[in-house]
Design an enzyme around this catalytic site. Sequence first.
Site, PDB file in Angstrom:
ATOM      1  N   ASP A 150     -18.997  31.154  22.701  1.00 36.02           N
ATOM      2  CA  ASP A 150     -19.126  30.843  21.266  1.00 36.02           C
ATOM      3  C   ASP A 150     -20.063  31.854  20.596  1.00 36.02           C
ATOM      4  OD1 ASP A 150     -19.197  29.515  18.832  1.00 36.02           O
ATOM      5  OD2 ASP A 150     -20.574  27.947  19.514  1.00 36.02           O
TER       6      ASP A 150
ATOM      7  N   SER B  53       0.884  -1.180   0.000  1.00 34.35           N
ATOM      8  CA  SER B  53       0.000   0.000   0.000  1.00 34.35           C
ATOM      9  C   SER B  53       0.915   1.221   0.000  1.00 34.35           C
ATOM     10  CB  SER B  53      -0.922   0.003   1.216  1.00 34.35           C
ATOM     11  OG  SER B  53      -0.179   0.021   2.409  1.00 34.35           O
TER      12      SER B  53
ATOM     13  N   HIS C 289       5.924 -10.405   4.335  1.00 41.07           N
ATOM     14  CA  HIS C 289       5.674  -8.989   4.669  1.00 41.07           C
ATOM     15  C   HIS C 289       6.840  -8.469   5.499  1.00 41.07           C
ATOM     16  CE1 HIS C 289       3.614  -5.382   6.118  1.00 41.07           C
ATOM     17  NE2 HIS C 289       2.666  -5.606   5.214  1.00 41.07           N
ATOM     18  N   GLY C 290       7.060  -7.177   5.469  1.00 37.76           N
ATOM     19  CA  GLY C 290       8.060  -6.553   6.344  1.00 37.76           C
ATOM     20  C   GLY C 290       7.655  -6.757   7.803  1.00 37.76           C
ATOM     21  N   ASP C 291       8.642  -6.933   8.680  1.00 39.51           N
ATOM     22  CA  ASP C 291       8.281  -7.230  10.078  1.00 39.51           C
ATOM     23  C   ASP C 291       7.760  -6.006  10.838  1.00 39.51           C
ATOM     24  OD1 ASP C 291      10.585  -5.792  10.444  1.00 39.51           O
ATOM     25  OD2 ASP C 291      11.678  -7.374  11.513  1.00 39.51           O
TER      26      ASP C 291
HETATM   27  C1  SPV Z   1     -19.587  23.861  16.771  1.00 38.41           C
HETATM   28  O1  SPV Z   1     -19.000  22.798  17.015  1.00 38.41           O
HETATM   29  O2  SPV Z   1     -19.131  24.948  17.093  1.00 38.41           O
HETATM   30  C2  SPV Z   1     -20.870  23.849  16.057  1.00 38.41           C
HETATM   31  C3  SPV Z   1     -21.748  22.687  16.202  1.00 38.41           C
HETATM   32  O3  SPV Z   1     -21.179  24.835  15.430  1.00 38.41           O
HETATM   33  S1  SPV Z   1     -22.840  23.054  17.494  1.00 38.41           S
HETATM   34  O4  SPV Z   1     -22.053  23.356  18.684  1.00 38.41           O
HETATM   35  O5  SPV Z   1     -23.681  21.890  17.702  1.00 38.41           O
HETATM   36  O6  SPV Z   1     -23.645  24.214  17.093  1.00 38.41           O
HETATM   37 MG    MG Z   2     -20.057  26.525  15.846  1.00 36.71          MG
END
Ligand code: SPV
Ligand code: MG
Length: 431
Positions: free
Chosen positions: A204, A9, A89-91
Site C-alpha cells: 500500500d 415503498s 401485501h404481495g406475497d
Molecule cells: C485504507 O483502507 O487503505 C486506508 C485506511 O487508507 S488505513 O488502512 O487505516 O490507513
Molecule cells: Mg489507504
Amino acid sequence: MKTVYTCFSTDVIHEGHLNLIKEAKKYGNVIVGVLSDEAMIRYNRFPTISFEERFALIKNIEGIKKVIEQKDIMYDRVIEELHPDYVIHGDNWKQGPMKAIRENVRSLLQVYGGKLIDVPYTRNEKVKRIDERIREKVAMPEYRRKRLRQLLKMREIVKTLEVHSGLTGLIAEKTVVDHEGELDQFDAMWISSLCDSTAKGKPDIELVDMTSRFRTIDDVMEVTTKPIIFDGDTGGLIEHFVYTVRTLERMGVSAVIIEDKTGLKKNSLFGTEVEQTQDTIEHFCEKIKAGKNIQLTDDFMIIARIESLILEQGMEDALERAYAYVKAGADGIMIHSRKKDPAEIFAFCDAFRKVDKETPIVVVPTSFNQVTETELAAHGVNIVIYANQLTRSAFPAMEQTAKDILINHRAKEADGRLMPIKDILTLIDEL
Ligand code: SPV
Ligand code: MG
C-alpha cells in the site's frame, strides 16, 4: 366499513400495485402507507424520486381512502394508530429480509384478531423490466454521485464497507440483516488503497496506479448501485490530482478522501514505525482548493484526512489542520488514529464540533474497533468506514483451505466450510 392497510415503498406504480389495491378494496376502505426515505434505505434500494413525489404517486391512484406516511419499517406505530382489520401485501415478503416485516405484522394483528392477506406477487416480463430500469437508474453516475450527500442528511451514521472487486461489491450491495426486530444494510462502499493493493498482491505505497484503481471502481460499479468513497491516498501531485477528481466525478464516485502526507506514502496503521512525512498545511490546502476548483458538479465531495494523530503531532495540530482544510473547501474531515482506545478520536470530534457543527466527520475504526456506531454518532461522527474487514476475513479462510488441500491431498476435508457448488452457480444473477 372495515379498514384495509398496505404500505408501498416504490418509485413506480405498475400493474402489480394496482392489482393489490383492487384486491384490498374488496375488504373495505383502503389506507396506503408510503414508507419514509429513512426507513426505505435500511433494507430496500435508494428512492430515485423524493418522498413527496412518491406520496403524490399513490394519491393519484383511484379508490384509496387515505394516504399516510409510514415512518418505520416495522408496523408497530402504524398498527397502533390505525388498528386496521386487514393488512394486505404481495406475497414476495414471505422471502428474504422482508420476512421479518411480515412476521412483525402477523404478530401485531394477532393481538386483536386482525387478518393478514398475502396477494400473489405479479411476476411478468413488464414488471421485471420496470424493476430492472429502476435498478439501472440508481446505478447511473448522476444518481449515484449525489447519494452520499443525500445519505448524510438521512442517516445518523453512513455505514461504509470496504470493497475491491465485483464480488465484494455484491456483498456490500446485497447484505441485509434482520436483527433484534430491525433490518439494516450498508449505505456506501469504500475503495481502500490497502485492500485494492492487497488484492493485487502489492504493498500500500501508491504503487497501484490510478488507471488500475479506476478499473477496480468500474468492476464494483458494474454490479452495484450504492455510492462510492474512494481512498485517494495523498492525491499525488496537485497537477495530477485535478485529473483524478475529474475522472472520479465523471464515473459517479461520490467522494475522494486524500491524506495530508507527502513523499513515499506508507499505510497509516504503521504509524511512526516507518518514515512518513506530513504535508504542510499550506500545500495541502492548495491541493484541496485545486480539486474543488476543477470539479463540475455540486455533488462530488473532497474529504481531507488528517494524519496528525497517526504521526503523533498532537491534538492542537490536528484541529488546526481541520479548520484550515475546511476553510480551503474540504467537504468533510477524516480523522484517523491507530490507538485501541477511542479517547483521542472522541476528543478531536468533541473539540471540532464545538467550532464546526456541519462539516461531516469520517472515522475508520480499525484499531479502536470496540466503539459502536451509536457512540461515534454521539461525538458528532457522520461516516464510519469498515476499511479492511472483508479482505482480512477472506484471506485466512482461503489460506486455511489451501493448507487443508495440501495436507489431505484432496479437497473433501475442506468441503464442510465451503459454499455449496449449487450456491456458487446461482450466486450471480443472469440478466
Ligand atoms: C485504507 O483502507 O487503505 C486506508 C485506511 O487508507 S488505513 O488502512 O487505516 O490507513
Ligand atoms: Mg489507504
